[in-house]
Scaffold this active site. Structure first.
Site, short mmCIF file in Angstrom:
data_model
loop_
_atom_site.label_atom_id
_atom_site.label_comp_id
_atom_site.label_asym_id
_atom_site.label_seq_id
_atom_site.Cartn_x
_atom_site.Cartn_y
_atom_site.Cartn_z
CB CYS A 132 111.95 25.12 139.23
SG CYS A 132 111.92 23.62 140.18
CG HIS A 254 112.37 20.39 136.44
ND1 HIS A 254 113.38 19.62 136.97
CD2 HIS A 254 111.78 21.04 137.49
CE1 HIS A 254 113.41 19.81 138.29
NE2 HIS A 254 112.46 20.67 138.62
#
Ligand SMILES: NC(=O)c1ccc[n+]([C@@H]2O[C@H](COP(=O)([O-])OP(=O)(O)OC[C@H]3O[C@@H](n4cnc5c(N)ncnc54)[C@H](OP(=O)(O)O)[C@@H]3O)[C@@H](O)[C@H]2O)c1
Length: 345
Positions: A132, A254
């Site tokens: 990810c 993130h």
């Protein structure tokens, strides 16, 4: 997309985890004709999940049930994927695996549909979804790379706790409970002593420059994955990549600061034009920028602060995105939708 095909039987291994629950939300909204959903968990505690208004039991995985699926998502662990995913694919089941077990296997396509859907093949039924942390850079940098050829990437990441799974997030919440009632002076000696096991240091009021285990050269597992997977997805084996991966006390989303070096000069203005028409990307206006709080629950990668680096062949940019959605669940469903669109599923 044709909707009149007989419906699909879809298995989800790890349906009760952080990614699994998001996957069920995404599948709830997909136009894939799902006839039956079969959720699985570790089976330890009689868990259930909600799908399309119904409560479904999520027992431990069961081979016959998986083998009669058309499509199985693995959102569990490397070990579980290694044990079951190749066998299912050999039996003709489409398998989309979000673990890191097969991402670098040359026989397994590693796919972000906006970037390299061409890597999908009718004969390769085991497909990996990427790490990810690599995905936002692969999506945002793709058009820039095609235009001016990225030769080097340097990356500093700011990774949410949910990226480490449910146990890490629960640990974070346990650590933060009660901290607000302490004075700054009383809190200081408490922080380094907070109990932790899912992450290598306490994450409350902290940042941890370690995501995964270190190798002999001092690189963490996450740093190695980002480099190797970006080279594979961009089909750029000679790309130089340096990463410092850092866990931060953010629940979801993130972010990263990226420095890209190009073979030929690329101005920030030209880069903005390329980014503005990149699929799966939202470019923020100059002076504006995304943050994890903004991107939680949103599908696209968000980019901002596009600016010149040290030379006219270097650009800096800031990226934020939802690690559970485009970083895992959504990307996997988009792969399935692409298979279905092609008539392979
Ligand atoms: N979190 C992210 O941002 C992210 C992003 C990209 C990829 N991934 C990958 O996605 C996968 C899942 O991550 P996660 O964050 O969702 O982890 P998680 O929150 O820890 O969830 C793990 C899931 O796997 C299940 N499970 C554990 N052992 C099992 C077994 N033996 N058989 C079947 N199911 C089992 C768990 O069931 P119980 O509920 O019963 O424990 C749970 O549903 C990992 O491979 C991870 O590397 C995660």
């Amino acid at each position: 997309m044709p909707l009149d095909k007989p419906g699909l039987r879809v298995g989800v291994v790890g349906a009760t985890g952080m990614v699994g629950r998001e996957l069920l939300h995404v599948l709830d909204k997909t136009r894939l004709p799902i006839r039956e959903l079969r959720p699985y968990s570790s089976g330890k505690t009689g868990k259930t999940v909600r799908f399309r208004g119904k409560t479904l039991a999520a027992p431990s995985l069961e081979l016959e049930g998986l083998r009669s699926c058309d499509l199985v998502f693995f959102v569990s662990s490397d070990e579980v994927s290694k044990e079951h995913a190749p066998d299912l694919a050999r039996r003709g089941v489409w398998v989309i695996d979000d673990s890191s077990a097969f991402r670098l296997d040359p026989k397994v396509p590693l796919v972000i549909p906006e970037v390299n859907a061409h890597a999908l093949s009718k004969d390769r039924r085991l497909i990996a979804g990427p790490n990810c942390t690599m995905t936002p850079l692969a999506v945002a940098g793709n058009a820039l790379h095609r235009s001016a050829c990225v030769t080097e990437v340097r990356l500093a990441t700011y990774q949410a706790v949910s990226g480490a799974g449910r146990a890490a997030l629960e640990e974070f919440f346990r650590q933060t409970a009660g901290l607000g009632r302490l004075s700054a002076a009383d809190r200081a000696p408490v922080l380094p002593k907070l109990a932790h096991s899912a992450l290598p240091r306490p994450i409350a009021c902290n940042v941890i420059p370690q995501v995964g285990s270190f190798d002999a050269a001092g690189a963490s597992g996450e740093e190695r994955k980002v480099a190797a997977e970006l080279r594979k997805v961009w089909d750029a084996p000679r790309l130089k990549v340096s990463v410092t991966a850092v866990r931060v006390p953010v629940v979801r989303g993130h972010s990263m600061s990226a420095w890209l070096t190009f073979k030929t000069p690329l101005s920030p203005g030209r880069a903005r034009k390329l980014l503005a028409r990149s699929p799966g990307l939202v470019l923020h206006a100059e002076g504006d920028y995304p943050t994890p709080a903004l991107v939680g629950g949103k599908a696209p990668v968000h980019a901002g602060r596009v600016r010149r680096g040290a030379t006219d062949r270097e650009l800096c940019l800031w990226l934020s995105f939802d690690n559970l959605l485009k970083g895992a669940a959504l990307n996997s469903v988009q792969i399935a939708e692409e298979l279905f669109r092609r008539g392979w599923l």
